[in-house]
Motif scaffolding. Structure first.
Motif, PDB file in Angstrom:
ATOM      1  N   GLY A 232       0.294   0.313   0.425  1.00  0.00           N
ATOM      2  CA  GLY A 232       0.880  -1.182   0.199  1.00  0.00           C
ATOM      3  C   GLY A 232       0.007  -1.982   1.342  1.00  0.00           C
ATOM      4  O   GLY A 232      -0.513  -1.282   2.091  1.00  0.00           O
ATOM      5  N   VAL A 233      -0.042  -3.124   1.286  1.00  0.00           N
ATOM      6  CA  VAL A 233      -0.762  -4.155   2.046  1.00  0.00           C
ATOM      7  C   VAL A 233      -0.098  -5.526   1.945  1.00  0.00           C
ATOM      8  O   VAL A 233       0.295  -5.917   0.873  1.00  0.00           O
ATOM      9  N   ALA A 234      -0.262  -6.183   3.138  1.00  0.00           N
ATOM     10  CA  ALA A 234       0.313  -7.483   3.097  1.00  0.00           C
ATOM     11  C   ALA A 234      -0.368  -8.511   4.162  1.00  0.00           C
ATOM     12  O   ALA A 234      -1.094  -7.938   5.009  1.00  0.00           O
ATOM     13  N   LEU A 235      -0.379  -9.713   3.582  1.00  0.00           N
ATOM     14  CA  LEU A 235      -0.963 -10.836   4.367  1.00  0.00           C
ATOM     15  C   LEU A 235       0.125 -11.378   5.195  1.00  0.00           C
ATOM     16  O   LEU A 235       0.921 -11.955   4.597  1.00  0.00           O
ATOM     17  N   PHE A 236       0.149 -11.624   6.502  1.00  0.00           N
ATOM     18  CA  PHE A 236       1.279 -12.072   7.278  1.00  0.00           C
ATOM     19  C   PHE A 236       0.732 -13.316   7.969  1.00  0.00           C
ATOM     20  O   PHE A 236      -0.595 -13.455   8.286  1.00  0.00           O
ATOM     21  N   SER A 237       1.411 -14.364   8.125  1.00  0.00           N
ATOM     22  CA  SER A 237       1.204 -15.483   9.219  1.00  0.00           C
ATOM     23  C   SER A 237       1.240 -14.888  10.505  1.00  0.00           C
ATOM     24  O   SER A 237       1.764 -13.644  10.886  1.00  0.00           O
ATOM     25  N   GLU A 238       0.657 -15.611  11.734  1.00  0.00           N
ATOM     26  CA  GLU A 238       1.021 -15.119  13.141  1.00  0.00           C
ATOM     27  C   GLU A 238       2.427 -14.654  13.293  1.00  0.00           C
ATOM     28  O   GLU A 238       2.507 -14.013  14.316  1.00  0.00           O
ATOM     29  N   ALA A 239       3.199 -15.619  12.709  1.00  0.00           N
ATOM     30  CA  ALA A 239       4.628 -15.472  13.299  1.00  0.00           C
ATOM     31  C   ALA A 239       5.310 -14.337  12.356  1.00  0.00           C
ATOM     32  O   ALA A 239       6.424 -14.116  12.353  1.00  0.00           O
ATOM     33  N   GLY A 240       4.655 -13.652  11.458  1.00  0.00           N
ATOM     34  CA  GLY A 240       5.095 -12.337  10.875  1.00  0.00           C
ATOM     35  C   GLY A 240       5.837 -12.697   9.631  1.00  0.00           C
ATOM     36  O   GLY A 240       6.378 -11.936   8.839  1.00  0.00           O
ATOM     37  N   VAL A 241       5.426 -13.937   8.938  1.00  0.00           N
ATOM     38  CA  VAL A 241       6.057 -14.164   7.814  1.00  0.00           C
ATOM     39  C   VAL A 241       5.115 -13.672   6.539  1.00  0.00           C
ATOM     40  O   VAL A 241       3.828 -13.943   6.596  1.00  0.00           O
ATOM     41  N   CYS A 242       5.586 -13.026   5.495  1.00  0.00           N
ATOM     42  CA  CYS A 242       4.874 -12.380   4.648  1.00  0.00           C
ATOM     43  C   CYS A 242       4.292 -13.500   3.802  1.00  0.00           C
ATOM     44  O   CYS A 242       5.106 -14.122   3.028  1.00  0.00           O
ATOM     45  N   LEU A 243       2.939 -13.835   3.432  1.00  0.00           N
ATOM     46  CA  LEU A 243       2.430 -14.700   2.548  1.00  0.00           C
ATOM     47  C   LEU A 243       1.903 -14.251   1.313  1.00  0.00           C
ATOM     48  O   LEU A 243       1.724 -14.867   0.202  1.00  0.00           O
ATOM     49  N   ALA A 244       1.591 -12.732   1.414  1.00  0.00           N
ATOM     50  CA  ALA A 244       0.972 -12.198   0.128  1.00  0.00           C
ATOM     51  C   ALA A 244       1.105 -10.792   0.402  1.00  0.00           C
ATOM     52  O   ALA A 244       1.109 -10.084   1.544  1.00  0.00           O
ATOM     53  N   ARG A 245       1.315  -9.968  -0.717  1.00  0.00           N
ATOM     54  CA  ARG A 245       1.650  -8.490  -0.736  1.00  0.00           C
ATOM     55  C   ARG A 245       0.846  -7.693  -2.042  1.00  0.00           C
ATOM     56  O   ARG A 245       0.599  -8.429  -2.980  1.00  0.00           O
ATOM     57  N   GLY A 246       0.454  -6.415  -1.773  1.00  0.00           N
ATOM     58  CA  GLY A 246      -0.049  -5.751  -2.698  1.00  0.00           C
ATOM     59  C   GLY A 246       0.148  -4.408  -2.777  1.00  0.00           C
ATOM     60  O   GLY A 246       0.611  -3.580  -1.615  1.00  0.00           O
ATOM     61  N   HIS A 247      -0.119  -3.745  -3.924  1.00  0.00           N
ATOM     62  CA  HIS A 247      -0.140  -2.131  -4.024  1.00  0.00           C
ATOM     63  C   HIS A 247      -1.516  -1.885  -4.557  1.00  0.00           C
ATOM     64  O   HIS A 247      -1.993  -2.467  -5.548  1.00  0.00           O
ATOM     65  N   SER A 248      -2.279  -0.893  -3.872  1.00  0.00           N
ATOM     66  CA  SER A 248      -3.590  -0.547  -4.347  1.00  0.00           C
ATOM     67  C   SER A 248      -3.407   0.883  -4.901  1.00  0.00           C
ATOM     68  O   SER A 248      -2.814   1.655  -4.274  1.00  0.00           O
ATOM     69  N   THR A 249      -4.450   1.311  -5.647  1.00  0.00           N
ATOM     70  CA  THR A 249      -4.760   2.773  -5.944  1.00  0.00           C
ATOM     71  C   THR A 249      -6.189   2.921  -5.837  1.00  0.00           C
ATOM     72  O   THR A 249      -6.960   1.878  -6.630  1.00  0.00           O
ATOM     73  N   TRP A 250      -6.565   3.885  -5.054  1.00  0.00           N
ATOM     74  CA  TRP A 250      -8.054   4.236  -4.796  1.00  0.00           C
ATOM     75  C   TRP A 250      -8.368   5.501  -5.229  1.00  0.00           C
ATOM     76  O   TRP A 250      -7.552   6.342  -5.284  1.00  0.00           O
ATOM     77  N   ILE A 251      -9.683   5.687  -5.726  1.00  0.00           N
ATOM     78  CA  ILE A 251     -10.235   7.000  -6.365  1.00  0.00           C
ATOM     79  C   ILE A 251     -11.232   7.454  -5.301  1.00  0.00           C
ATOM     80  O   ILE A 251     -12.341   6.763  -5.223  1.00  0.00           O
ATOM     81  N   LEU A 252     -10.958   8.488  -4.552  1.00  0.00           N
ATOM     82  CA  LEU A 252     -11.875   8.906  -3.873  1.00  0.00           C
ATOM     83  C   LEU A 252     -13.212   9.757  -4.601  1.00  0.00           C
ATOM     84  O   LEU A 252     -12.902  10.273  -5.519  1.00  0.00           O
ATOM     85  N   LEU A 253     -14.339   9.490  -3.849  1.00  0.00           N
ATOM     86  CA  LEU A 253     -15.620  10.073  -4.583  1.00  0.00           C
ATOM     87  C   LEU A 253     -15.713  11.607  -4.413  1.00  0.00           C
ATOM     88  O   LEU A 253     -16.446  12.110  -5.225  1.00  0.00           O
ATOM     89  N   SER A 254     -15.179  12.031  -3.372  1.00  0.00           N
ATOM     90  CA  SER A 254     -15.321  13.460  -3.201  1.00  0.00           C
ATOM     91  C   SER A 254     -14.544  14.460  -3.739  1.00  0.00           C
ATOM     92  O   SER A 254     -13.227  14.042  -3.474  1.00  0.00           O
ATOM     93  N   PRO A 255     -15.038  15.234  -4.448  1.00  0.00           N
ATOM     94  CA  PRO A 255     -13.995  16.195  -5.307  1.00  0.00           C
ATOM     95  C   PRO A 255     -13.272  17.067  -4.301  1.00  0.00           C
ATOM     96  O   PRO A 255     -12.168  17.581  -4.635  1.00  0.00           O
ATOM     97  N   GLN A 256     -13.853  17.192  -2.994  1.00  0.00           N
ATOM     98  CA  GLN A 256     -12.929  17.829  -1.989  1.00  0.00           C
ATOM     99  C   GLN A 256     -11.987  17.369  -1.552  1.00  0.00           C
ATOM    100  O   GLN A 256     -10.993  18.054  -0.881  1.00  0.00           O
ATOM    101  N   ALA A 257     -11.635  16.032  -2.010  1.00  0.00           N
ATOM    102  CA  ALA A 257     -10.230  15.426  -1.758  1.00  0.00           C
ATOM    103  C   ALA A 257      -9.198  15.713  -2.274  1.00  0.00           C
ATOM    104  O   ALA A 257      -8.027  15.578  -2.280  1.00  0.00           O
ATOM    105  N   GLU A 258      -9.431  16.453  -3.438  1.00  0.00           N
ATOM    106  CA  GLU A 258      -8.309  16.942  -4.432  1.00  0.00           C
ATOM    107  C   GLU A 258      -7.260  17.928  -3.526  1.00  0.00           C
ATOM    108  O   GLU A 258      -7.925  18.742  -2.990  1.00  0.00           O
TER     109      GLU A 258
END
Length: 240
Positions: A214-240
Motif C-alpha cells: 500500500g502507498v499513499a501521498l499525504f499533505s504535511e498535515a497528514g491529509v491523504c491526497l492519493a493512495r494506491g496498491h501495487s504489485t511487484w515482480i521480483l526478478l530473482s527466482p531465489q525470492a520464491e
C-alpha cells in the motif's frame, strides 16, 4: 489515441518508469476521474515510441505494434491507511535509503540517486524507525506542473510507484523488481508544485515472486491526497 514516453522518464535503462507510464496510460483512459484506476504492465514500456490506446467504456489496452504493453480499467480500491509518520521522521528515514548503497537502476526517474535535482523526482524512501513502513518527503519542482502551479497527474502516479517497491520489500534482501500493476485513486487533483508532501508505503504480503504494498501521498498535515496498491515482480527466482 497515440502516446509516447519521453526518454527522460525511464525506469530501467531503455524502458519507461512503470509508475510514470501507468499514470500516462490512466490519464489517456480517463483524464478527469476521481475513481480508482488499475494499470497492469505486460511488457516494458518502450521510450520515444508511438503506443496506441484502444479502448471502450470499461477498459483500455496499450499496444506497441502487435505487443500489448498494458491494460487499463476502473477499479475498486479497498485499502486501510496506517497513521502516517511525521515529516521529520520521513526526512530521517530517507537518509537511510538503501539505494544510496546499491541500486539496480541508478538512473530511474523516480528513485535513482544518479538523477540530478530538477531532472528526476529523487524520492528516496527509507525505513521508518519503529514502524513497518518506508517514507520520504517530496518537494516537486516547477517543471512538473501541467498548467500554472498544478502538479501533473502522471507525476503523482510516478511518485507513488518506487516508494511502494521499498515498502513491498521492507526487511528483505535487495532483490530488484519490476512493477506488475498499480491501482491509484487520487482524492485531490489540484495539487501545487510549490507544496511539500509526504509519501508512505507499507508491505501487504507476498506470493512467490510477487510482492504487494500500500502507498499513499499525504499533505504535511497528514491529509491523504492519493493512495494506491501495487504489485511487484521480483526478478530473482531465489525470492520464491
Amino acid at each position: 489515441m497515440t502516446i509516447s514516453i519521453d526518454a527522460r522518464f525511464n525506469g530501467p535503462d531503455g524502458s519507461g518508469n512503470g509508475g510514470y507510464c501507468a499514470g500516462r496510460f490512466a490519464q489517456a483512459f480517463a483524464a478527469e476521474t476521481t475513481r480508482a484506476v488499475t494499470v497492469r504492465l505486460m511488457a516494458p514500456p518502450p521510450l520515444e515510441t508511438a503506443l496506441q490506446l484502444r479502448r471502450d467504456a470499461a477498459q483500455g489496452q496499450i499496444w506497441h505494434g502487435e505487443t500489448q504493453v498494458a491494460s487499463v480499467a476502473f477499479a475498486d480500491l479497498s485499502l486501510t491507511l496506517p497513521t502516517p509518520c511525521t515529516v521529520a521522521q520521513a526526512c530521517e528515514a530517507s537518509q537511510g535509503y538503501v539505494g544510496f548503497q546499491a541500486h539496480p537502476f541508478p538512473r530511474c526517474y523516480v528513485c535513482g540517486p544518479d538523477r540530478a535535482q530538477g531532472d528526476g523526482l529523487r524520492i528516496f524512501a527509507g525505513a521508518v524507525a519503529g514502524r513497518e513502513m518506508v517514507a520520504a518527503p517530496w518537494q516537486p519542482y516547477p517543471d512538473l506542473a501541467e498548467s500554472s502551479d498544478r502538479l501533473a497527474i502522471e507525476q503523482i502516479w510516478a511518485a507513488l510507484d518506487c516508494p511502494s517497491y521499498f515498502g513491498a520489500t521492507l526487511g528483505e534482501p535487495g532483490n530488484p523488481g519490476l512493477l506488475g500493476a498499480l491501482t491509484v485513486q487520487i482524492h485531490q487533483r489540484s495539487l501545487s508544485v510549490s507544496e511539500r508532501y509526504l509519501i508512505c508505503a507499507w508491505p501487504l504480503g507476498k506470493e512467490r515472486r510477487k510482492r504487494f504494498a500500500g502507498v499513499a501521498l499525504f499533505s504535511e498535515a497528514g491529509v491523504c491526497l492519493a493512495r494506491g496498491h501495487s504489485t511487484w515482480i521480483l526478478l530473482s527466482p531465489q525470492a520464491e
